[in-house]
Design a protein around this motif. Structure first.
Motif, mmCIF file in Angstrom:
data_model
loop_
_atom_site.group_PDB
_atom_site.id
_atom_site.type_symbol
_atom_site.label_atom_id
_atom_site.label_comp_id
_atom_site.label_asym_id
_atom_site.label_seq_id
_atom_site.Cartn_x
_atom_site.Cartn_y
_atom_site.Cartn_z
ATOM 1 N N LYS A 237 -81.158 31.107 56.326
ATOM 2 C CA LYS A 237 -80.626 31.848 57.466
ATOM 3 C C LYS A 237 -79.443 31.126 58.102
ATOM 4 C CE LYS A 237 -85.249 33.619 58.518
ATOM 5 N NZ LYS A 237 -86.341 33.666 59.535
ATOM 6 N N TRP A 238 -79.323 29.836 57.820
ATOM 7 C CA TRP A 238 -78.239 29.044 58.387
ATOM 8 C C TRP A 238 -76.973 29.093 57.533
ATOM 9 C CZ3 TRP A 238 -78.623 24.762 62.222
ATOM 10 C CH2 TRP A 238 -79.781 24.877 63.010
ATOM 11 N N THR B 75 -61.031 16.884 66.385
ATOM 12 C CA THR B 75 -62.205 16.152 65.919
ATOM 13 C C THR B 75 -62.071 14.640 66.079
ATOM 14 O OG1 THR B 75 -61.276 16.459 63.690
ATOM 15 C CG2 THR B 75 -63.114 17.863 64.313
ATOM 16 N N THR B 76 -60.948 14.161 66.586
ATOM 17 C CA THR B 76 -60.868 12.739 66.951
ATOM 18 C C THR B 76 -61.475 12.484 68.327
ATOM 19 O OG1 THR B 76 -58.634 13.085 67.824
ATOM 20 C CG2 THR B 76 -58.825 12.326 65.540
ATOM 21 N N GLN B 77 -61.881 13.538 69.025
ATOM 22 C CA GLN B 77 -62.515 13.406 70.331
ATOM 23 C C GLN B 77 -64.036 13.347 70.136
ATOM 24 O OE1 GLN B 77 -60.535 13.214 73.208
ATOM 25 N NE2 GLN B 77 -58.898 13.149 71.667
ATOM 26 N N LEU B 78 -64.643 12.257 70.586
ATOM 27 C CA LEU B 78 -66.088 12.097 70.430
ATOM 28 C C LEU B 78 -66.860 13.171 71.195
ATOM 29 C CD1 LEU B 78 -68.387 10.401 69.252
ATOM 30 C CD2 LEU B 78 -68.259 8.939 71.276
ATOM 31 N N SER B 79 -66.320 13.613 72.307
ATOM 32 C CA SER B 79 -67.009 14.638 73.094
ATOM 33 C C SER B 79 -67.149 15.937 72.308
ATOM 34 C CB SER B 79 -66.248 14.891 74.397
ATOM 35 O OG SER B 79 -64.907 15.270 74.126
ATOM 36 N N LEU B 80 -66.108 16.327 71.577
ATOM 37 C CA LEU B 80 -66.181 17.544 70.775
ATOM 38 C C LEU B 80 -67.189 17.393 69.642
ATOM 39 C CD1 LEU B 80 -65.141 20.364 69.923
ATOM 40 C CD2 LEU B 80 -63.405 19.179 68.573
ATOM 41 N N ASN B 81 -67.144 16.272 68.957
ATOM 42 C CA ASN B 81 -68.056 16.065 67.834
ATOM 43 C C ASN B 81 -69.511 16.029 68.288
ATOM 44 O OD1 ASN B 81 -65.811 15.913 66.157
ATOM 45 N ND2 ASN B 81 -65.666 13.699 66.347
ATOM 46 N N LEU B 82 -69.755 15.380 69.419
ATOM 47 C CA LEU B 82 -71.118 15.382 69.949
ATOM 48 C C LEU B 82 -71.517 16.775 70.423
ATOM 49 C CD1 LEU B 82 -71.319 12.020 71.943
ATOM 50 C CD2 LEU B 82 -72.247 12.551 69.687
ATOM 51 N N GLY B 83 -70.548 17.536 70.938
ATOM 52 C CA GLY B 83 -70.843 18.902 71.339
ATOM 53 C C GLY B 83 -71.233 19.787 70.176
ATOM 54 N N LEU B 84 -70.771 19.447 68.970
ATOM 55 C CA LEU B 84 -71.196 20.164 67.770
ATOM 56 C C LEU B 84 -72.492 19.606 67.204
ATOM 57 C CD1 LEU B 84 -67.761 20.521 65.923
ATOM 58 C CD2 LEU B 84 -69.007 22.317 67.128
ATOM 59 N N ALA B 85 -72.641 18.286 67.229
ATOM 60 C CA ALA B 85 -73.776 17.646 66.562
ATOM 61 C C ALA B 85 -75.073 17.813 67.344
ATOM 62 C CB ALA B 85 -73.474 16.165 66.329
ATOM 63 N N VAL B 86 -75.033 17.590 68.648
ATOM 64 C CA VAL B 86 -76.280 17.587 69.431
ATOM 65 C C VAL B 86 -76.981 18.940 69.422
ATOM 66 C CG1 VAL B 86 -77.249 17.261 71.736
ATOM 67 C CG2 VAL B 86 -75.559 15.641 70.862
ATOM 68 N N PRO B 87 -76.307 20.067 69.730
ATOM 69 C CA PRO B 87 -77.032 21.348 69.713
ATOM 70 C C PRO B 87 -77.584 21.719 68.340
ATOM 71 C CG PRO B 87 -74.955 21.555 70.886
ATOM 72 C CD PRO B 87 -74.921 20.246 70.177
ATOM 73 N N LEU B 88 -76.806 21.477 67.270
ATOM 74 C CA LEU B 88 -77.280 21.834 65.937
ATOM 75 C C LEU B 88 -78.444 20.954 65.515
ATOM 76 C CD1 LEU B 88 -73.837 22.453 64.206
ATOM 77 C CD2 LEU B 88 -75.507 24.155 64.914
ATOM 78 N N MET C 161 -80.541 19.473 67.579
ATOM 79 C CA MET C 161 -81.666 19.888 68.416
ATOM 80 C C MET C 161 -82.295 21.176 67.891
ATOM 81 S SD MET C 161 -83.565 19.149 70.952
ATOM 82 C CE MET C 161 -82.617 17.867 71.797
ATOM 83 N N ALA C 162 -81.463 22.073 67.371
ATOM 84 C CA ALA C 162 -81.995 23.320 66.814
ATOM 85 C C ALA C 162 -82.882 23.048 65.606
ATOM 86 C CB ALA C 162 -80.841 24.252 66.435
ATOM 87 N N THR C 163 -82.490 22.098 64.736
ATOM 88 C CA THR C 163 -83.331 21.769 63.588
ATOM 89 C C THR C 163 -84.660 21.159 64.025
ATOM 90 O OG1 THR C 163 -82.305 19.576 63.355
ATOM 91 C CG2 THR C 163 -81.283 21.409 62.170
ATOM 92 N N VAL C 164 -84.633 20.326 65.058
ATOM 93 C CA VAL C 164 -85.876 19.720 65.551
ATOM 94 C C VAL C 164 -86.787 20.783 66.160
ATOM 95 C CG1 VAL C 164 -86.838 18.070 67.200
ATOM 96 C CG2 VAL C 164 -84.777 17.487 65.914
ATOM 97 N N ILE C 165 -86.214 21.699 66.930
ATOM 98 C CA ILE C 165 -87.015 22.756 67.548
ATOM 99 C C ILE C 165 -87.630 23.659 66.489
ATOM 100 C CG2 ILE C 165 -86.897 24.802 69.033
ATOM 101 C CD1 ILE C 165 -84.825 23.359 70.697
ATOM 102 N N ILE C 166 -86.872 23.955 65.433
ATOM 103 C CA ILE C 166 -87.407 24.774 64.344
ATOM 104 C C ILE C 166 -88.578 24.067 63.680
ATOM 105 C CG2 ILE C 166 -86.878 25.639 62.027
ATOM 106 C CD1 ILE C 166 -84.122 26.371 63.031
ATOM 107 N N GLY C 167 -88.454 22.752 63.462
ATOM 108 C CA GLY C 167 -89.555 22.009 62.864
ATOM 109 C C GLY C 167 -90.789 21.975 63.746
ATOM 110 N N LEU C 168 -90.602 21.778 65.044
ATOM 111 C CA LEU C 168 -91.742 21.755 65.961
ATOM 112 C C LEU C 168 -92.398 23.122 66.078
ATOM 113 C CD1 LEU C 168 -90.317 19.505 68.821
ATOM 114 C CD2 LEU C 168 -91.998 18.869 67.089
ATOM 115 N N ARG C 169 -91.634 24.184 65.886
ATOM 116 C CA ARG C 169 -92.209 25.519 65.992
ATOM 117 C C ARG C 169 -92.919 25.941 64.705
ATOM 118 N NH1 ARG C 169 -88.191 30.503 66.185
ATOM 119 N NH2 ARG C 169 -88.084 29.818 64.007
ATOM 120 N N ASN C 170 -92.298 25.647 63.553
ATOM 121 C CA ASN C 170 -92.857 26.136 62.287
ATOM 122 C C ASN C 170 -93.908 25.215 61.699
ATOM 123 O OD1 ASN C 170 -91.102 28.290 62.512
ATOM 124 N ND2 ASN C 170 -89.538 27.380 61.190
ATOM 125 N N GLN C 171 -93.681 23.904 61.759
ATOM 126 C CA GLN C 171 -94.625 22.947 61.177
ATOM 127 C C GLN C 171 -94.719 21.732 62.084
ATOM 128 O OE1 GLN C 171 -93.133 22.068 57.269
ATOM 129 N NE2 GLN C 171 -91.175 21.301 58.025
#
Length: 227
Positions: free
Chosen positions: A68-69, A96-109, A111-121
């Motif tokens: 789905k991803w 993408t040389t700005q750490l704030s932008l990269n973290l803004g992409l990395a953290v939500p995605l 977190m979404a994988t962790v939430i999916i794992g906690l919900r499904n298994q």
């Protein structure tokens, strides 16, 4: 005010108005858009072929629930790829040389994988924090260490992308500055340095492509652990 090498990584602004949003959205204009014609253009066909090959290679080892991803991964890959490569052109800015932008992409995605794992298994996801067969005295320490390693993943994603692109841009600027300084007095050395600069630019194009792929690949590995 004296300029330094790191001024090229400052967020662009015009008359006090930040241009970060423009730097993020303008590269999308260069991508071909689907048309109603029966046959696409060569550029559109090449783009579709590349995205299909990338999606197939990325999603083959993943479970069906992770497919789905596919749209998210393909969009993120094309976004990072275009921005990284366009940032190597003169008089451009690489968001993408700005750490704030990269973290803004990395953290939500992430977190979404962790939430999916906690919900499904939830059992398997929490089981990653404690390896099987761990001695009882080491259980609290290992849980703390594994939790820290889990929470540091998005930071590693953002720092990796930022550090690789920043280092490459700085090295290109240093060598280009050396060429201009050597041209009046040592033309042969400047010519040889220019060859090195050309090869380094080719290397940086490869690094820009590889880092975009690595960013998405690591996210897919995190998703594989939680699906």
């Amino acid at each position: 005010m004296a300029l330094n090498l790191f001024d090229q990584f400052m967020s662009p602004a015009f008359m006090g108005i930040p241009l970060m949003a423009l730097a993020l959205t303008l590269p999308w204009v260069l991508l071909p858009t689907p048309s109603a014609r029966w046959l696409d253009s060569r550029v559109s066909t090449l783009q579709n072929w590349f995205m299909c090959q990338f999606t197939r290679q990325l999603l083959t080892p993943l479970n069906m629930g992770a497919h789905k991803w596919a749209v998210i991964f393909a969009s993120l890959m094309s976004f990072l790829l275009v921005i990284n490569i366009l940032g190597l052109l003169p008089y451009t800015f690489t968001p993408t040389t700005q750490l704030s932008l990269n973290l803004g992409l990395a953290v939500p995605l992430w977190m979404a994988t962790v939430i999916i794992g906690l919900r499904n298994q939830p059992t398997a996801t929490l089981g990653h924090l404690l390896p099987e067969g761990t001695p009882s005295p080491l259980i609290p320490m290992l849980i703390i260490i594994e939790t820290i390693s889990l929470c540091i993943r998005p930071l590693a994603l953002g720092v990796r992308l930022t550090a690789n692109l920043t280092a490459g841009h700085l090295l290109i600027q240093l060598i280009a500055t050396a060429i201009f300084a050597l041209m009046p007095t040592m033309m042969l050395t400047a010519a040889l340095t220019m060859v090195v600069l050309f090869l380094l630019t080719l290397l940086e194009v490869a690094v820009a492509m590889i880092q975009a792929y690595v960013f998405v690949l690591l996210l897919s590995l995190y998703l594989q652990e939680n699906t």
